[in-house]
Design a protein around this motif. Sequence first.
Motif, PDB file in Angstrom:
ATOM      1  N   PRO A 115      -0.274  22.188  -3.845  1.00  0.00           N
ATOM      2  CA  PRO A 115      -1.225  21.117  -3.533  1.00  0.00           C
ATOM      3  C   PRO A 115      -1.096  20.641  -2.088  1.00  0.00           C
ATOM      4  O   PRO A 115      -0.145  21.001  -1.396  1.00  0.00           O
ATOM      5  N   ASN A 116      -2.019  19.834  -1.639  1.00  0.00           N
ATOM      6  CA  ASN A 116      -1.935  19.230  -0.303  1.00  0.00           C
ATOM      7  C   ASN A 116      -0.588  18.537  -0.163  1.00  0.00           C
ATOM      8  O   ASN A 116      -0.142  17.844  -1.064  1.00  0.00           O
ATOM      9  N   GLY A 117       0.056  18.768   0.968  1.00  0.00           N
ATOM     10  CA  GLY A 117       1.331  18.099   1.222  1.00  0.00           C
ATOM     11  C   GLY A 117       2.523  18.779   0.591  1.00  0.00           C
ATOM     12  O   GLY A 117       3.650  18.262   0.650  1.00  0.00           O
ATOM     13  N   ALA A 118       2.329  19.965  -0.011  1.00  0.00           N
ATOM     14  CA  ALA A 118       3.435  20.657  -0.695  1.00  0.00           C
ATOM     15  C   ALA A 118       4.486  21.178   0.287  1.00  0.00           C
ATOM     16  O   ALA A 118       5.634  21.419  -0.093  1.00  0.00           O
ATOM     17  N   GLY A 119       4.093  21.384   1.540  1.00  0.00           N
ATOM     18  CA  GLY A 119       5.043  21.886   2.535  1.00  0.00           C
ATOM     19  C   GLY A 119       4.714  23.266   3.062  1.00  0.00           C
ATOM     20  O   GLY A 119       5.514  23.868   3.788  1.00  0.00           O
ATOM     21  N   LYS A 120       3.534  23.781   2.740  1.00  0.00           N
ATOM     22  CA  LYS A 120       3.185  25.164   3.123  1.00  0.00           C
ATOM     23  C   LYS A 120       3.134  25.325   4.656  1.00  0.00           C
ATOM     24  O   LYS A 120       3.728  26.242   5.210  1.00  0.00           O
ATOM     25  N   THR A 121       2.425  24.416   5.314  1.00  0.00           N
ATOM     26  CA  THR A 121       2.306  24.541   6.777  1.00  0.00           C
ATOM     27  C   THR A 121       3.652  24.276   7.452  1.00  0.00           C
ATOM     28  O   THR A 121       4.002  24.948   8.438  1.00  0.00           O
ATOM     29  N   THR A 122       4.410  23.357   6.912  1.00  0.00           N
ATOM     30  CA  THR A 122       5.739  23.104   7.484  1.00  0.00           C
ATOM     31  C   THR A 122       6.607  24.349   7.384  1.00  0.00           C
ATOM     32  O   THR A 122       7.308  24.724   8.347  1.00  0.00           O
ATOM     33  N   GLU A 162      -4.546  29.336   5.231  1.00  0.00           N
ATOM     34  CA  GLU A 162      -5.888  29.024   4.705  1.00  0.00           C
ATOM     35  C   GLU A 162      -6.997  29.633   5.577  1.00  0.00           C
ATOM     36  O   GLU A 162      -7.874  28.918   6.085  1.00  0.00           O
ATOM     37  N   ALA A 190       9.703  17.116   3.701  1.00  0.00           N
ATOM     38  CA  ALA A 190       8.611  18.094   3.592  1.00  0.00           C
ATOM     39  C   ALA A 190       9.083  19.389   2.931  1.00  0.00           C
ATOM     40  O   ALA A 190       8.343  20.013   2.168  1.00  0.00           O
ATOM     41  N   TYR A 209      10.792  14.836   8.026  1.00  0.00           N
ATOM     42  CA  TYR A 209      10.110  14.116   9.103  1.00  0.00           C
ATOM     43  C   TYR A 209      10.387  12.647   8.831  1.00  0.00           C
ATOM     44  O   TYR A 209       9.726  12.055   7.975  1.00  0.00           O
ATOM     45  N   HIS A 218      -5.896  27.664  -1.181  1.00  0.00           N
ATOM     46  CA  HIS A 218      -6.123  26.788  -2.333  1.00  0.00           C
ATOM     47  C   HIS A 218      -7.012  27.475  -3.356  1.00  0.00           C
ATOM     48  O   HIS A 218      -7.338  26.879  -4.382  1.00  0.00           O
ATOM     49  N   VAL A 237      10.107  11.433   5.253  1.00  0.00           N
ATOM     50  CA  VAL A 237       9.379  12.409   4.425  1.00  0.00           C
ATOM     51  C   VAL A 237      10.181  13.711   4.337  1.00  0.00           C
ATOM     52  O   VAL A 237      10.520  14.325   5.344  1.00  0.00           O
ATOM     53  N   GLN A 289      -4.273  26.999  10.689  1.00  0.00           N
ATOM     54  CA  GLN A 289      -5.471  26.346  10.141  1.00  0.00           C
ATOM     55  C   GLN A 289      -6.356  25.788  11.241  1.00  0.00           C
ATOM     56  O   GLN A 289      -7.565  25.899  11.206  1.00  0.00           O
TER      57      GLN A 289
END
Length: 236
Positions: free
Chosen positions: A38-45, A161, A19, A14, A193, A17, A84
């Motif tokens: 962790p947050n921002g690791a790329g899971k949702t992407t 999540e 991702a 992005y 998480h 970034v 989410q």
Amino acid sequence: MPPAIRVEGLEKEYGDVQALDGLDLTVPEGSFFGLLGPNGAGKTTFINVLVGLVRKTGGHAEVFGNDVEDDYQGARDAIGLAPQEFNVDRFFPIKEVLHHKAGYHGVSEADAEKRAAEALKRVGIYDKRDVRFDWLSGGMKRRFMLARALVTDPDLLILDEPTAGVDVELRHDLWEVITDLNDEGTTILLTTHYIEEAERLCDEVAIIDSGRKVTVATPDELTEKGSDTLTVYLDA
Ligand code: ATP
């Protein structure tokens, strides 16, 4: 039968970034697979690439052998996604939201009605079928998100999540529903998480960080590796 998910060298940028940064991952058909990081690791992407919500910038991604871009419909029709966020049409009773979704995926009118009823029963909110989404409690909204993912009878259920912020009773209810689905043959990809959730439910867990795979292991193996792996990469 090809694996439920196979990605190789997957990249998503992005702007500046990165991702996803060369992610390799295989989710076997029929497995209950956990994705942690962790947050921002790329899971949702990663999930958004699989369902066609974002376009990858490199690498390869397929769902049951269907390339997620070249054979978009084949891949998308196999997936039920509970994202989410509550991205639900708020102007219709929830049973109609489910009818629309099933219809969009080519299910006939008569079948759509049947499937909507089954999905709502399965998650325990059939008695709320004539209510609009906004009028449901927070817990019922979570149940509905799962029902919506189920209405197309997917071979691969992706849950981003699903139990974030829910009380213990609902968490256990949702665990039971998704464990039953997995026992019936549905492949499950779950991001979480909560290490306890992954340990209890998953056959295999991948930990990712900064868009790359850190490790893939069974929950027992992860525990054996000790708290180092877990505390470094999980911020639950
Ligand atoms: P979380 O556990 O917080 O949900 P995640 O592992 O799902 O995090 P992603 O949401 O995939 O992580 O985000 C990966 C990286 O990509 C983050 O740095 C995020 O800020 C960035 N990112 C995600 N979506 C966009 C976007 N639409 N535009 C720009 N950057 C984005």
